[in-house]
Design an enzyme around this catalytic site. Structure first.
Site, PDB file in Angstrom:
ATOM      1  N   GLY A  10       4.514   8.841   1.159  1.00 21.86           N
ATOM      2  CA  GLY A  10       3.922   7.582   0.699  1.00 21.86           C
ATOM      3  C   GLY A  10       3.796   7.513  -0.817  1.00 21.86           C
ATOM      4  N   ILE A  12       1.116   7.625  -3.150  1.00 17.31           N
ATOM      5  CA  ILE A  12       0.411   8.662  -3.924  1.00 17.31           C
ATOM      6  C   ILE A  12       0.941  10.045  -3.536  1.00 17.31           C
ATOM      7  N   SER A 124     -11.957   6.993  -1.184  1.00 17.83           N
ATOM      8  CA  SER A 124     -11.751   5.769  -1.952  1.00 17.83           C
ATOM      9  C   SER A 124     -13.067   5.282  -2.524  1.00 17.83           C
ATOM     10  N   TYR A 148     -11.424  -0.259   7.474  1.00 20.20           N
ATOM     11  CA  TYR A 148     -10.712   0.715   6.641  1.00 20.20           C
ATOM     12  C   TYR A 148     -11.709   1.586   5.873  1.00 20.20           C
ATOM     13  N   LYS A 152     -12.873   5.810   5.973  1.00 19.23           N
ATOM     14  CA  LYS A 152     -12.958   6.755   4.835  1.00 19.23           C
ATOM     15  C   LYS A 152     -14.318   7.440   4.822  1.00 19.23           C
ATOM     16  N   ASN A 197      -0.778  -6.801  -0.722  1.00 19.91           N
ATOM     17  CA  ASN A 197      -2.185  -7.234  -0.762  1.00 19.91           C
ATOM     18  C   ASN A 197      -2.792  -6.925  -2.117  1.00 19.91           C
ATOM     19  N   ASN A 198      -2.367  -5.821  -2.712  1.00 23.62           N
ATOM     20  CA  ASN A 198      -2.997  -5.353  -3.948  1.00 23.62           C
ATOM     21  C   ASN A 198      -2.412  -6.087  -5.156  1.00 23.62           C
ATOM     22  N   LEU A 199      -3.226  -6.137  -6.212  1.00 25.11           N
ATOM     23  CA  LEU A 199      -2.872  -6.966  -7.366  1.00 25.11           C
ATOM     24  C   LEU A 199      -1.557  -6.560  -8.035  1.00 25.11           C
ATOM     25  N   PRO A 292     -12.526 -13.075   0.533  1.00 22.88           N
ATOM     26  CA  PRO A 292     -13.736 -12.554   1.179  1.00 22.88           C
ATOM     27  C   PRO A 292     -13.833 -11.035   1.044  1.00 22.88           C
ATOM     28  N   GLY A 293     -15.043 -10.551   0.773  1.00 21.17           N
ATOM     29  CA  GLY A 293     -15.277  -9.100   0.717  1.00 21.17           C
ATOM     30  C   GLY A 293     -15.096  -8.511  -0.670  1.00 21.17           C
ATOM     31  N   ASP A 294     -14.511  -9.277  -1.628  1.00 27.06           N
ATOM     32  CA  ASP A 294     -14.306  -8.715  -2.973  1.00 27.06           C
ATOM     33  C   ASP A 294     -15.623  -8.611  -3.744  1.00 27.06           C
TER      34      ASP A 294
HETATM   35  P1  NAD Z   1       0.861   4.999   1.669  1.00 27.49           P
HETATM   36  O1  NAD Z   1       0.785   4.094   2.853  1.00 27.49           O
HETATM   37  O2  NAD Z   1       1.963   4.806   0.709  1.00 27.49           O
HETATM   38  O3  NAD Z   1       0.864   6.522   2.159  1.00 27.49           O
HETATM   39  C1  NAD Z   1       0.267   6.926   3.361  1.00 27.49           C
HETATM   40  C2  NAD Z   1       1.324   7.694   4.130  1.00 27.49           C
HETATM   41  O4  NAD Z   1       0.762   8.141   5.370  1.00 27.49           O
HETATM   42  C3  NAD Z   1       2.541   6.834   4.488  1.00 27.49           C
HETATM   43  O5  NAD Z   1       3.715   7.515   4.076  1.00 27.49           O
HETATM   44  C4  NAD Z   1       2.493   6.705   6.007  1.00 27.49           C
HETATM   45  O6  NAD Z   1       3.782   6.644   6.572  1.00 27.49           O
HETATM   46  C5  NAD Z   1       1.725   7.963   6.388  1.00 27.49           C
HETATM   47  N1  NAD Z   1       0.970   7.871   7.649  1.00 27.49           N
HETATM   48  C6  NAD Z   1       0.099   6.921   8.050  1.00 27.49           C
HETATM   49  N2  NAD Z   1      -0.391   7.223   9.252  1.00 27.49           N
HETATM   50  C7  NAD Z   1       0.155   8.409   9.632  1.00 27.49           C
HETATM   51  C8  NAD Z   1       0.059   9.238  10.773  1.00 27.49           C
HETATM   52  N3  NAD Z   1      -0.710   8.896  11.813  1.00 27.49           N
HETATM   53  N4  NAD Z   1       0.772  10.374  10.820  1.00 27.49           N
HETATM   54  C9  NAD Z   1       1.585  10.734   9.796  1.00 27.49           C
HETATM   55  N5  NAD Z   1       1.742   9.983   8.701  1.00 27.49           N
HETATM   56  C10 NAD Z   1       1.033   8.831   8.612  1.00 27.49           C
HETATM   57  O7  NAD Z   1      -0.563   4.904   0.939  1.00 27.49           O
HETATM   58  P2  NAD Z   1      -1.047   5.523  -0.443  1.00 27.49           P
HETATM   59  O8  NAD Z   1      -1.390   4.395  -1.335  1.00 27.49           O
HETATM   60  O9  NAD Z   1      -0.130   6.556  -0.893  1.00 27.49           O
HETATM   61  O10 NAD Z   1      -2.420   6.159   0.030  1.00 27.49           O
HETATM   62  C11 NAD Z   1      -2.534   7.527   0.364  1.00 27.49           C
HETATM   63  C12 NAD Z   1      -3.971   7.785   0.810  1.00 27.49           C
HETATM   64  O11 NAD Z   1      -4.854   7.427  -0.253  1.00 27.49           O
HETATM   65  C13 NAD Z   1      -4.401   6.964   2.010  1.00 27.49           C
HETATM   66  O12 NAD Z   1      -5.228   7.769   2.831  1.00 27.49           O
HETATM   67  C14 NAD Z   1      -5.195   5.848   1.392  1.00 27.49           C
HETATM   68  O13 NAD Z   1      -6.187   5.351   2.287  1.00 27.49           O
HETATM   69  C15 NAD Z   1      -5.842   6.542   0.220  1.00 27.49           C
HETATM   70  N6  NAD Z   1      -6.221   5.628  -0.862  1.00 27.49           N
HETATM   71  C16 NAD Z   1      -5.288   4.781  -1.365  1.00 27.49           C
HETATM   72  C17 NAD Z   1      -5.644   3.891  -2.377  1.00 27.49           C
HETATM   73  C18 NAD Z   1      -4.661   2.890  -2.925  1.00 27.49           C
HETATM   74  O14 NAD Z   1      -5.092   1.878  -3.487  1.00 27.49           O
HETATM   75  N7  NAD Z   1      -3.359   3.110  -2.802  1.00 27.49           N
HETATM   76  C19 NAD Z   1      -6.960   3.908  -2.879  1.00 27.49           C
HETATM   77  C20 NAD Z   1      -7.875   4.814  -2.348  1.00 27.49           C
HETATM   78  C21 NAD Z   1      -7.486   5.677  -1.333  1.00 27.49           C
HETATM   79  C1  WQD Z   2      -7.923  -5.958  -7.441  1.00 28.99           C
HETATM   80  C2  WQD Z   2      -8.445  -7.230  -8.074  1.00 28.99           C
HETATM   81  C3  WQD Z   2      -8.830  -8.986  -6.485  1.00 28.99           C
HETATM   82  C4  WQD Z   2      -4.608  -9.513  -5.397  1.00 28.99           C
HETATM   83  C5  WQD Z   2      -8.345  -2.340  -2.669  1.00 28.99           C
HETATM   84  C6  WQD Z   2      -9.133  -1.742  -1.526  1.00 28.99           C
HETATM   85  C7  WQD Z   2      -9.672  -0.406  -1.927  1.00 28.99           C
HETATM   86  C8  WQD Z   2      -8.577   0.512  -2.471  1.00 28.99           C
HETATM   87  C9  WQD Z   2      -7.736  -0.166  -3.503  1.00 28.99           C
HETATM   88  C10 WQD Z   2      -7.748   1.906  -0.754  1.00 28.99           C
HETATM   89  C11 WQD Z   2      -9.566  -7.899  -7.269  1.00 28.99           C
HETATM   90  C12 WQD Z   2      -7.734  -9.377  -7.448  1.00 28.99           C
HETATM   91  C13 WQD Z   2      -5.789  -9.081  -5.963  1.00 28.99           C
HETATM   92  C14 WQD Z   2      -4.126 -10.817  -5.710  1.00 28.99           C
HETATM   93  C15 WQD Z   2      -6.048 -11.150  -7.143  1.00 28.99           C
HETATM   94  N1  WQD Z   2      -7.649   0.889  -1.456  1.00 28.99           N
HETATM   95  N2  WQD Z   2      -6.498  -9.884  -6.819  1.00 28.99           N
HETATM   96  N3  WQD Z   2      -4.864 -11.582  -6.568  1.00 28.99           N
HETATM   97  O1  WQD Z   2      -9.613  -4.976  -3.794  1.00 28.99           O
HETATM   98  O2  WQD Z   2     -10.106  -3.534  -5.816  1.00 28.99           O
HETATM   99  O3  WQD Z   2      -9.224  -2.500  -3.781  1.00 28.99           O
HETATM  100  O4  WQD Z   2      -7.302  -1.437  -3.020  1.00 28.99           O
HETATM  101  O5  WQD Z   2      -8.678   2.630  -0.623  1.00 28.99           O
HETATM  102  O6  WQD Z   2     -10.272   0.118  -0.783  1.00 28.99           O
HETATM  103  O7  WQD Z   2     -10.211  -2.618  -1.190  1.00 28.99           O
HETATM  104  O8  WQD Z   2      -7.722  -3.895  -5.117  1.00 28.99           O
HETATM  105  O9  WQD Z   2      -5.560  -4.653  -5.959  1.00 28.99           O
HETATM  106  O10 WQD Z   2      -6.492  -5.734  -3.887  1.00 28.99           O
HETATM  107  O11 WQD Z   2      -7.567  -6.194  -6.091  1.00 28.99           O
HETATM  108  O12 WQD Z   2      -6.693 -11.884  -7.885  1.00 28.99           O
HETATM  109  O13 WQD Z   2      -3.093 -11.269  -5.205  1.00 28.99           O
HETATM  110  O14 WQD Z   2      -7.393  -8.180  -8.115  1.00 28.99           O
HETATM  111  O15 WQD Z   2      -9.632 -10.092  -6.182  1.00 28.99           O
HETATM  112  O16 WQD Z   2     -10.450  -8.457  -8.178  1.00 28.99           O
HETATM  113  P1  WQD Z   2      -9.269  -3.822  -4.619  1.00 28.99           P
HETATM  114  P2  WQD Z   2      -6.737  -5.115  -5.220  1.00 28.99           P
END
Ligand code: NAD
Ligand code: WQD
Length: 336
Positions: A10, A12, A124, A148, A152, A197-199, A292-294
């Site tokens: 994935g 990270i 997270s 979600y 965590k 979904n993310n910005l 919602p939820g932000d």
């Molecule tokens: P990602 O989806 O790119 O990586 C997660 C990987 O896990 C994927 O490759 C997916 O195929 C694999 N996976 C999911 N379920 C599985 C299962 N049951 N068995 C085996 N593999 C499985 O996501 P990422 O952004 O790299 O995130 C990595 C971790 O960091 C996640 O646990 C995520 O919740 C956490 N995290 C991510 C963010 C973020 O914003 N990206 C922020 C905070 C925490």
């Molecule tokens: C960032 C800012 C949005 C998209 C999420 C999860 C969090 C963590 C990281 C895993 C906010 C705004 C976003 C868009 C926008 N993931 N935005 N237009 O919400 O801080 O965190 O991802 O653990 O758990 O909740 O990140 O990138 O979605 O949003 O205006 O199309 O950008 O409102 O202020 P968020 P995000």
């Protein structure tokens, strides 16, 4: 040392594999590829010039762990595998609890049987809910607002209980703020399925012309320009944080928790402006209702990671945007 990286193909995980291999660790990746592509691992090998072992397997599959632990002497697990979309978790709570929570419990049981009792877990900043003040410290109250986030926090509690019951376990919980950017080679990066979904992934898809404009979710927050403020951190800085955590495991630290963030907050409009600079064109946007939820503002106090891990984020917002743009423009369709 040999590290099992769950979710290693994935976003990270792949960046962490690069840093592990470059630091001399042996790497075994386990991923079911539900949200990633094996191509990311080919690129990891290309960047590092080193090999790794890959198992396409699910963390709910006990036999897969038995096979891996019998074929490799694993010293520690870095546990990234999990589903991570907040909105989807509200629609599919059973899938999220099963995959993330049940999967982690199964994994820990198999780790115990194999005598592997060192783990670094991807938590997270979402576990801080709506913080009363910023910057956020590790001892702030914890709460969640969606399935979600609940997974965590549950996993943090499960790992803490495992350590409490058996002090041979070392558990490091890393609470990430908002990871963005890509490896500077432009070979690996974030490759979300469908509409992001993310910005940042959304902004970069607008910049490359695959989406028409960015929806700015709300401009009436209590912030400098009314748009949401977050602590964006370069994914390579985050990956290096995992190396420091693995090094810490060697001291038998018990149970530790660290924020991984930069300590700086940027608003949505500041991000769009910085990204426009990095890609050399205006990124169009429209102000839309709040999502919602932000929350208004979220940024880290990351001083504990600096003190105890000797880690701090090096890269600023310019480099985060430049590296993301390099990845996006070299790979307009991700790994496909
Ligand atoms: P990602 O989806 O790119 O990586 C997660 C990987 O896990 C994927 O490759 C997916 O195929 C694999 N996976 C999911 N379920 C599985 C299962 N049951 N068995 C085996 N593999 C499985 O996501 P990422 O952004 O790299 O995130 C990595 C971790 O960091 C996640 O646990 C995520 O919740 C956490 N995290 C991510 C963010 C973020 O914003 N990206 C922020 C905070 C925490
Ligand atoms: C960032 C800012 C949005 C998209 C999420 C999860 C969090 C963590 C990281 C895993 C906010 C705004 C976003 C868009 C926008 N993931 N935005 N237009 O919400 O801080 O965190 O991802 O653990 O758990 O909740 O990140 O990138 O979605 O949003 O205006 O199309 O950008 O409102 O202020 P968020 P995000």
């Amino acid at each position: 040392m040999k590290i099992l990286v769950t979710g290693g193909s994935g976003y990270i995980g792949s960046h962490t594999c690069v840093e592990l291999l470059n630091s001399g660790y042996e790497v075994v990746v386990m991923d079911n590829l539900c949200n990633s592509s094996e191509e990311s691992l080919n690129r990891v090998k290309q960047i590092t010039g080193k090999d790794l072992a890959f198992y396409k397997a699910d963390i709910t599959d006990r036999d897969a762990f038995k096979k891996i632990f019998s074929e490799h002497k694993i010293d520690a697990v870095i546990h990234f595998a999990g589903l991570k979309a907040v909105g989807e978790s509200c629609e599919k709570p059973i899938e999220y609890y099963f995959n993330n929570v049940a999967g982690t419990v199964i994994m820990c049981d198999e780790m115990r049987k194999a005598g592997v009792k060192n783990i670094v877990f991807s938590s997270s900043a979402t576990v801080y809910g709506k913080p009363k003040t910023v910057p956020i410290k590790e001892d702030f109250p914890l709460s969640t607002t969606n399935p979600y986030g609940a997974t965590k926090l549950m996993i943090e509690n499960i790992l803490t209980d495992i350590h409490t019951a058996d002090k041979e376990w070392n558990v490091i919980l890393l609470r990430y703020f908002n990871p963005i950017g890509a490896h500077e080679s432009g070979l690996i990066g974030e490759d979300p399925n469908g509409i992001p979904n993310n910005l940042l992934p959304y902004v970069s898809k607008v910049a490359i012309g695959q989406l028409p404009f960015v929806n700015v979710w709300g401009n009436d927050y209590e912030t400098k320009d009314g748009t949401g403020v977050r602590d964006y951190i370069h994914v390579v800085d985050l990956a290096v944080g995992h190396i420091r955590a693995v090094e810490k495991l060697k001291e038998n630290p018990g149970r530790k928790v660290y924020n991984l963030g930069t300590g700086n907050g940027y608003s949505v409009l500041e991000i769009i402006e910085n990204f426009s600079k990095a890609c050399g064109k205006d990124v169009p946007y429209k102000i839309a209702p709040r999502r919602p939820g932000d929350i208004d503002v979220c940024y880290a106090d990351a001083s504990l990671a600096k003190e105890e891990l000797g880690w701090e984020a090096k890269f600023g917002i310019d480099k985060m945007c430049e590296d993301l743009w390099r990845w996006q423009s070299k790979n307009p369709n991700g790994y496909k």
